[in-house]
Motif scaffolding. Sequence first.
Motif, PDB file in Angstrom:
ATOM      1  N   GLU A 100       0.833  -1.207   0.000  1.00 25.85           N
ATOM      2  CA  GLU A 100       0.000   0.000   0.000  1.00 25.85           C
ATOM      3  C   GLU A 100       0.868   1.258   0.000  1.00 25.85           C
ATOM      4  N   VAL A 103       1.904   1.856  -3.550  1.00 27.27           N
ATOM      5  CA  VAL A 103       0.813   2.467  -4.324  1.00 27.27           C
ATOM      6  C   VAL A 103       0.746   3.958  -4.039  1.00 27.27           C
ATOM      7  N   HIS A 137       3.249  -0.638 -11.244  1.00 28.96           N
ATOM      8  CA  HIS A 137       2.068  -0.119 -10.557  1.00 28.96           C
ATOM      9  C   HIS A 137       0.900  -1.089 -10.750  1.00 28.96           C
ATOM     10  N   LEU A 141      -0.948  -3.404  -7.774  1.00 25.55           N
ATOM     11  CA  LEU A 141      -2.398  -3.336  -7.566  1.00 25.55           C
ATOM     12  C   LEU A 141      -3.036  -4.716  -7.701  1.00 25.55           C
ATOM     13  N   LEU A 144      -2.407  -6.603  -4.466  1.00 28.28           N
ATOM     14  CA  LEU A 144      -3.270  -6.112  -3.394  1.00 28.28           C
ATOM     15  C   LEU A 144      -4.701  -6.616  -3.565  1.00 28.28           C
ATOM     16  N   LYS A 154     -11.864  -2.189   1.051  1.00 31.71           N
ATOM     17  CA  LYS A 154     -10.543  -1.714   0.646  1.00 31.71           C
ATOM     18  C   LYS A 154     -10.152  -2.293  -0.707  1.00 31.71           C
ATOM     19  N   ARG A 155     -10.498  -3.556  -0.932  1.00 32.06           N
ATOM     20  CA  ARG A 155     -10.155  -4.183  -2.208  1.00 32.06           C
ATOM     21  C   ARG A 155     -10.786  -3.427  -3.381  1.00 32.06           C
ATOM     22  N   TYR A 158      -8.628  -0.498  -4.664  1.00 26.21           N
ATOM     23  CA  TYR A 158      -7.480  -0.871  -5.490  1.00 26.21           C
ATOM     24  C   TYR A 158      -7.913  -1.483  -6.813  1.00 26.21           C
ATOM     25  N   GLN A 159      -9.024  -2.199  -6.800  1.00 25.41           N
ATOM     26  CA  GLN A 159      -9.532  -2.785  -8.036  1.00 25.41           C
ATOM     27  C   GLN A 159      -9.945  -1.688  -9.019  1.00 25.41           C
TER      28      GLN A 159
END
Length: 495
Positions: A100, A103, A137, A141, A144, A154-155, A158-159
Motif C-alpha cells: 500500500e 501504491v 504499478h 495493484l 493487493l 478496501k479491495r 485498489y480494483q
Amino acid sequence: MALPHSKKTRALLAYLAVVGRPQRREHLCSLFWGLTDDPRASLRWSLHKLRRLTNTADCKRLVADRHSVLLDPDMIDLDFASVSSCRSGKINTLDTVDLEALVAASRGEFLPDLCLPRCPSFEAWRLYHQNIARRWHIEILRRLAERLQDRPEKRSIYQAMLESLTEEEPGEAAVPPVPAWYPAEAASRFGRPVMPQSSQLPEGATPGSMTPARPQEIRFHTTPDGVRIAYAVCGQGAPIVRAAHWMSHLQYDWESPVWCHWIDALSDGMTLIRYDQRGNGLSDWDVGDISFEAMFSDLETVVDAAGLQRFTLLGVSQSCAVSVRYAVRHPDRVSGLVLYGGFVKGWQKRGNDHEVATHEAMTTLMREGWGQSNPVFRRLFTMTLIPGASPEQMDWFDELQRVTVRPENACRLHLAFGEINVAGLLSQVTVPTLVLHARDDAAVPFSSGREFATGIPGARFVDLDSANHILLAEEPAFAQLVREVKRFVVETTQP
C-alpha cells in the motif's frame, strides 16, 4: 519547492535523480542541447539554476566538475526508485502495508509534463521509464486485489485503480526495448539489461542488431527560405539519397526496429544520405511553407549540401513524386531512380469520393488525438502502414509518430500530400527507373505503383509479396527489395 521555468532544466534534474551516477558533460549536452549553438553554455546555465535549488552551505547534493555531473542519490528521497526497482519476486515477499505504501508512492505517470520531442534520446528514456512505472504499478495493484479478498471495501478501491490503468492502455503494459544509447549504469541500477531481451525483438533480430552496423553523421543546412534541414550520412560507396517521406526522425529511426534494417541494408556498400523534411524530425518544425514545392526545394538543398554530383535517388511513399520532379529537373545528376510504395496523385486528386472522405476523417483524428500519450489515435495509422508488425514494433512506431511531429504539422503534411500530382511529369523522366510496390499495401494502392511503371518510359516494375507499406526486417519482401535496389545501383553506376 519552486522549480525552474525551463522545461529542459527540470528534465535535467529528473534525469540526474533517476540515473543516480556521474554523467559526462558531453553526454548531457548531447541529450538536451545537441541542436543549440553552444550546448556547454546551456548546460552551465541549467546547473547554476539547479545548484540554487539542491545545494546549501553545508550540503552539496549536486556536484559538478569539468568532466561530469552527479546528483548524489544518497542525499535525496526519490519515490520513483522504490517502485521501479520492484520485481515479481520482491513484490511477493512484501507485506500488504508495504504494498500500500508503494501504491501511495505511485502518484501519476512518470514525468508527464516533461515531454521533449526535440530531444529524442531523452524522450525515449522518459517513455521507457514511464512504462516501467506503469507496469509495476499494475502488478502491485493486482497483488493487493488478490490479498484483500476478505476486505471487500478496501479491495474495491485498489480494483478500481487497477481497472482505470488497464482501460487506458489495453493488455499488458509493454516495456519497449532498451535503446542502444541507454546508460549501462542506470540499466544495472534498475536490473534492466542494456540490450533488449530476445523476446522483445522482432523475429529474426538479435540483441546486437537493433541499430545499424555503421555510424551516422548528422549535419544541418539552411534552405533558401531559411529553414534548417537535418540530414545524415552513413556508409561508404556509391551515393544513394533517400528523399524524405511521411514522418522520419534521423536519430529515432536509427534505434527503431521498424527502420533500422533499412538504414543498415542501404548503407552496406553504399553511402546513404537521408534527411528529415521540414516540419518534423530534427529539421525545423516552425515553418510557414509545407508544400510540394517546399519538399522539392529541401531535396535540392540536401543534395547540394552533401556535395553530390551523381547519385541514385530513392523515393519512398509520397517522396516518390518529389523524386520524379527532381529527376526531370536534374537528369544529369541522377544515375538511377528508385520508387517504392509511391503515388502519382495524392488522395485529393485521385477522384475517389470515399477515399477523400476517409482522409478528411483521418485529418480530424490527427488534429484531435495525435499528441496524446494514449496511442489509440496513432495506432490507426500504424495498423495501416505495418499491419504485419509485432506488438513491440507497433509500440515503437506509435511513439515514433508522436515524437517526430506535432499534431498541427501532421495535419498540414497530410493535406499537402493530398494535393500532389506529377502525372504530367512521368513521360519526361529520362533516367533509368526501378519501381517497387507491395502487392497488398493498405496505405497506398498497388495500382499507384503500376501507374509509375506504365507512365515512365523504360521503367522496370517489381511487385513485392507483402501487406506492409514499410517492409519489416523478417519478411522475404524486404530481402527482395534490397537485392533489387543493390543490383540496380551497380547497373546504373558502372562507367
